[in-house]
Design a protein around this motif. Structure first.
Motif, mmCIF file in Angstrom:
data_model
loop_
_atom_site.group_PDB
_atom_site.id
_atom_site.type_symbol
_atom_site.label_atom_id
_atom_site.label_comp_id
_atom_site.label_asym_id
_atom_site.label_seq_id
_atom_site.Cartn_x
_atom_site.Cartn_y
_atom_site.Cartn_z
ATOM 1 N N GLN A 149 16.611 61.403 0.841
ATOM 2 C CA GLN A 149 15.644 60.353 1.164
ATOM 3 C C GLN A 149 14.298 60.606 0.498
ATOM 4 O OE1 GLN A 149 15.577 57.403 2.885
ATOM 5 N NE2 GLN A 149 17.806 57.545 2.817
ATOM 6 N N GLU A 156 10.474 44.423 -3.374
ATOM 7 C CA GLU A 156 11.654 43.807 -3.995
ATOM 8 C C GLU A 156 11.691 44.074 -5.504
ATOM 9 O OE1 GLU A 156 10.652 41.545 -0.303
ATOM 10 O OE2 GLU A 156 9.526 42.305 -2.021
ATOM 11 N N ALA A 199 12.706 47.695 -6.062
ATOM 12 C CA ALA A 199 14.149 47.829 -5.843
ATOM 13 C C ALA A 199 14.946 47.286 -7.025
ATOM 14 C CB ALA A 199 14.550 47.111 -4.552
ATOM 15 N N PRO A 229 19.429 48.322 -3.454
ATOM 16 C CA PRO A 229 19.129 47.331 -2.414
ATOM 17 C C PRO A 229 17.697 47.518 -1.895
ATOM 18 C CG PRO A 229 21.246 48.402 -2.011
ATOM 19 C CD PRO A 229 20.590 49.177 -3.102
ATOM 20 N N THR A 230 17.022 46.427 -1.610
ATOM 21 C CA THR A 230 15.640 46.489 -1.134
ATOM 22 C C THR A 230 15.530 47.305 0.150
ATOM 23 O OG1 THR A 230 15.160 44.325 -2.102
ATOM 24 C CG2 THR A 230 13.657 45.104 -0.397
ATOM 25 N N ALA A 231 16.471 47.111 1.080
ATOM 26 C CA ALA A 231 16.431 47.816 2.365
ATOM 27 C C ALA A 231 16.467 49.329 2.176
ATOM 28 C CB ALA A 231 17.595 47.369 3.240
ATOM 29 N N GLU A 232 17.235 49.778 1.194
ATOM 30 C CA GLU A 232 17.351 51.219 0.927
ATOM 31 C C GLU A 232 16.020 51.793 0.452
ATOM 32 O OE1 GLU A 232 20.200 54.075 -1.825
ATOM 33 O OE2 GLU A 232 20.936 52.101 -1.177
ATOM 34 N N VAL A 241 12.984 50.422 1.018
ATOM 35 C CA VAL A 241 12.044 50.320 2.144
ATOM 36 C C VAL A 241 12.231 51.484 3.103
ATOM 37 C CG1 VAL A 241 11.440 48.980 4.201
ATOM 38 C CG2 VAL A 241 11.802 47.823 2.017
ATOM 39 N N PHE A 242 13.481 51.784 3.437
ATOM 40 C CA PHE A 242 13.780 52.868 4.384
ATOM 41 C C PHE A 242 13.286 54.207 3.847
ATOM 42 C CE2 PHE A 242 16.526 56.108 6.295
ATOM 43 C CZ PHE A 242 16.396 55.788 7.639
ATOM 44 N N GLU A 247 9.429 54.334 3.958
ATOM 45 C CA GLU A 247 8.967 54.482 5.344
ATOM 46 C C GLU A 247 9.168 55.910 5.830
ATOM 47 O OE1 GLU A 247 7.503 52.532 7.554
ATOM 48 O OE2 GLU A 247 7.305 50.838 6.189
#
Length: 258
Positions: A118, A143, A146, A152-155, A157-158, A161
């Motif tokens: 991460q 976005e 990414a 993926p955008t979520a990956e 962002v996570f 964070e």
């Protein structure tokens, strides 16, 4: 973090020398030939560079002496790896090296342990962000980062964070200069509370009966309805600072009679 300290790690920062471009080039040539005295002079002549970099981390509660020492390690690595044949100023090359060294130190000393995968993904995302800023001249959206990384955008962002610094619930966010102090926890709602808690403890109920109607109303909204101080202020028509003062006074009174 006392960044305005005059003496850091035994070094009087007010007397640090700044080398000219000509002096730096001459010293670098001597360093490549193995001249240790030139190396020492070059390091001392670039300590102001390290000092300027650590000022970027003033928001962290890190010991400035520790950051300065870590920054010096980054400076030394930059000296060892700098290529004189490239048409690049030493400072341009050294600053990212110093920043990277400090970030690694902060990452490894983070109180919340994050998986290496991460952390690596997050720093790749930061590198991609810098590349996009240099390419387009504006701050990119997540976005766009990414898409640049083909992830993926979520990956993304996570991962970003995950490396954010934790904030204490008791971190002050407002201080009127008097008794009114607002903390992070005062901005957080709790939707898990309900009316049943109001009468669960007879002793607490008895103590609260001694409060004024305004004090009881504010404590009820804050702790039994889970409202933030800002929400309470809007509901009863006073400022958040006033809510904070009344709440503090009411809690002190409850403690006396509990």
């Amino acid at each position: 973090m006392a960044i305005n300290k005059v003496e850091i790690c035994g070094v009087n920062t007010s007397t640090l020398k700044v080398l000219s471009e000509g002096e730096m080039k001459s010293l670098l040539l001597r360093i490549k030939e193995g001249d240790e005295s030139a190396r020492e002079t070059f390091i001392k002549g670039n300590l102001r560079l390290v000092l300027s970099v650590i000022q970027r981390f003033t928001g962290r509660k890190e010991n400035v002496d520790d950051l300065f020492q870590v920054g010096c390690i980054g400076l030394i690595k930059a000296i060892d790896n700098f290529d004189l044949s490239q048409n690049v100023k030493f400072s341009t090359y050294a600053v990212p090296m110093v920043i990277g060294e400090i970030r690694r130190y902060l990452r490894d000393n983070n109180p919340i342990r994050i998986s290496r995968s991460q952390r690596d993904l997050a720093y790749k995302a930061l590198t991609a962000r810098n590349a996009l800023i240099e390419q387009n001249g504006i701050e990119p959206k997540v976005e766009e980062i990414a898409k640049y990384m083909e992830l993926p955008t979520a990956e993304v962002v996570f991962a970003l964070e995950a490396i954010q610094d934790p904030i204490s619930l008791f971190e002050p966010v407002y201080n009127s200069g008097g008794d009114a102090m607002i903390y992070v926890m005062d901005q957080i709602s709790d939707t898990r509370v309900d009316d049943g808690n109001w009468l669960e403890n007879i002793a607490l109920f008895s103590a609260m009966e001694r409060l004024s109607e305004r004090e009881k109303n504010i404590l009820y909204l804050r702790f039994f309805r889970g409202r933030t101080q800002m929400e309470v202020a809007e509901e009863i028509g006073i400022s958040q600072a006033q809510v904070s003062r009344i709440e503090k006074s009411a809690l002190n009174n409850v403690k006396k009679h509990f």
